[in-house]
Scaffold this active site. Sequence first.
Site, mmCIF file in Angstrom:
data_model
loop_
_atom_site.group_PDB
_atom_site.id
_atom_site.type_symbol
_atom_site.label_atom_id
_atom_site.label_comp_id
_atom_site.label_asym_id
_atom_site.label_seq_id
_atom_site.Cartn_x
_atom_site.Cartn_y
_atom_site.Cartn_z
ATOM 1 N N ASP A 272 -4.295 -8.234 20.431
ATOM 2 C CA ASP A 272 -3.474 -7.992 19.235
ATOM 3 C C ASP A 272 -3.851 -8.974 18.128
ATOM 4 O O ASP A 272 -3.413 -8.826 16.993
ATOM 5 C CB ASP A 272 -1.986 -8.171 19.594
ATOM 6 C CG ASP A 272 -1.061 -7.835 18.434
ATOM 7 O OD1 ASP A 272 -1.266 -6.769 17.818
ATOM 8 O OD2 ASP A 272 -0.148 -8.629 18.128
ATOM 9 N N GLU A 277 -9.048 -11.906 10.929
ATOM 10 C CA GLU A 277 -8.204 -10.710 10.782
ATOM 11 C C GLU A 277 -8.230 -10.203 9.339
ATOM 12 O O GLU A 277 -8.035 -11.019 8.427
ATOM 13 C CB GLU A 277 -6.777 -11.038 11.210
ATOM 14 C CG GLU A 277 -6.711 -11.354 12.706
ATOM 15 C CD GLU A 277 -5.300 -11.636 13.220
ATOM 16 O OE1 GLU A 277 -4.347 -11.638 12.419
ATOM 17 O OE2 GLU A 277 -5.165 -11.867 14.425
ATOM 18 N N HIS A 295 -2.439 -7.028 15.042
ATOM 19 C CA HIS A 295 -1.452 -8.133 15.003
ATOM 20 C C HIS A 295 -0.031 -7.593 14.764
ATOM 21 O O HIS A 295 0.665 -8.019 13.836
ATOM 22 C CB HIS A 295 -1.842 -9.152 13.912
ATOM 23 C CG HIS A 295 -1.282 -10.522 14.182
ATOM 24 N ND1 HIS A 295 -1.939 -11.685 13.885
ATOM 25 C CD2 HIS A 295 -0.104 -10.917 14.740
ATOM 26 C CE1 HIS A 295 -1.197 -12.731 14.225
ATOM 27 N NE2 HIS A 295 -0.075 -12.280 14.759
ATOM 28 N N GLY A 297 2.383 -7.724 17.082
ATOM 29 C CA GLY A 297 3.309 -8.293 18.078
ATOM 30 C C GLY A 297 4.745 -8.394 17.592
ATOM 31 O O GLY A 297 5.680 -8.037 18.307
ATOM 32 N N ALA A 298 4.921 -8.889 16.379
ATOM 33 C CA ALA A 298 6.285 -9.135 15.875
ATOM 34 C C ALA A 298 6.812 -7.981 15.037
ATOM 35 O O ALA A 298 7.908 -8.064 14.479
ATOM 36 C CB ALA A 298 6.287 -10.417 15.047
#
Length: 329
Positions: A272, A277, A295, A297-298
């Site tokens: 992730d 990035e 990315h 995740g949150a």
Amino acid sequence: MGRTPWAPGDCDCGAEELTWKILICDGLEENGQLLLRPSAKVEDRSGLSASELFQIIPDYDALIVRSRTKITADLLENAGRLRVIGRAGVGVDNIDLAVARACGVKVVNAPVATTRAVVELTLGLIFCLARSIPRADRSIKEGQWLKKELSGSEIDSKTLGVIGMGQIGTGVAQLARLTGMNVIGYDPFLPDQEIAQRGAQPVTLDWLYRQADFVTIHAPLNETTRHMINREAISLMKPGARLICTARGGVVDEEALLDGLESGRIAGAALDVFAQEPPGLSALVRHPNLIATPHIGAQTVEAQQRAAADIAAEVLAALEGQPLRWQVT
Ligand code: NAD
């Protein structure tokens, strides 16, 4: 460079001025803004350039940022009345912490708001790796029917190795146990008894690599953990092991991982987070046995709302001189 104590009531200007001024730089969910508004003049100005922010920063008592806005030394030195920077999330690598400290600017974050979201994504990636779910979806949309080729494995009774038994590692360990996995854990900063209480059998790192069918990383990125998953680590892993990283780019040596996937030593990996990035269409991203997510995740509604509420409360507490729960500097 420290600031003299200042409070809204200190100035002799009109009642309109007797509130804190808070600038939201990268957006904040409405629930967080509602908490701030009774105590402060709140301006939500996403997408400011660095030079625009530099121009207006002297006006503000507090900033709320995510990862986009870079809080540099220049900016901090121009921020005459700034008391606190709130990061609506965990990572504070976009903030020059040393200069913030020297300027007497507190930095606070919301480290637990997003834990559950990352835990659930990690479990999702474990299931995706075990059953090749993304590849199955892709192939059927390309008009293929890969029923025989996509024979997977079950996770029941498999061993999950958790590196880093903090908030997220503990959540992953506990949820994984409910699926029938055996969970082993490594964390050099926690006593064995604590690791066991958090839901994993404590082991050495070597043993974890040798025993785990799935290895998941939840340690922060620092000089010790940079490229922790390197050629040597991969050579110790079980042939056919699967690797998941939802922690930070840079913990996994991406070249070593690509070699591991190409040789088949690593049967599949899910990332992730990337060293750079977005990572672009690199050979690693294009590898059929690599599952890549941007990315996220949150990125759940619930996590972002919790982060907004947590950071709003923390920024107000910092402005009012109240005790802080999550002070970084
Ligand atoms: P945490 O601080 O609660 O836990 C980190 C754990 O790692 C600690 O227990 C620490 O002792 C351990 N650790 C430190 N060095 C280690 C090492 N060398 N080997 C093994 N363990 C080590 O943090 P957390 O909230 O659980 O977050 C873990 C990671 O997840 C962080 O890197 C964080 O940036 C990342 N994260 C990613 C996302 C995302 O969007 N993908 C969201 C939130 C957090």
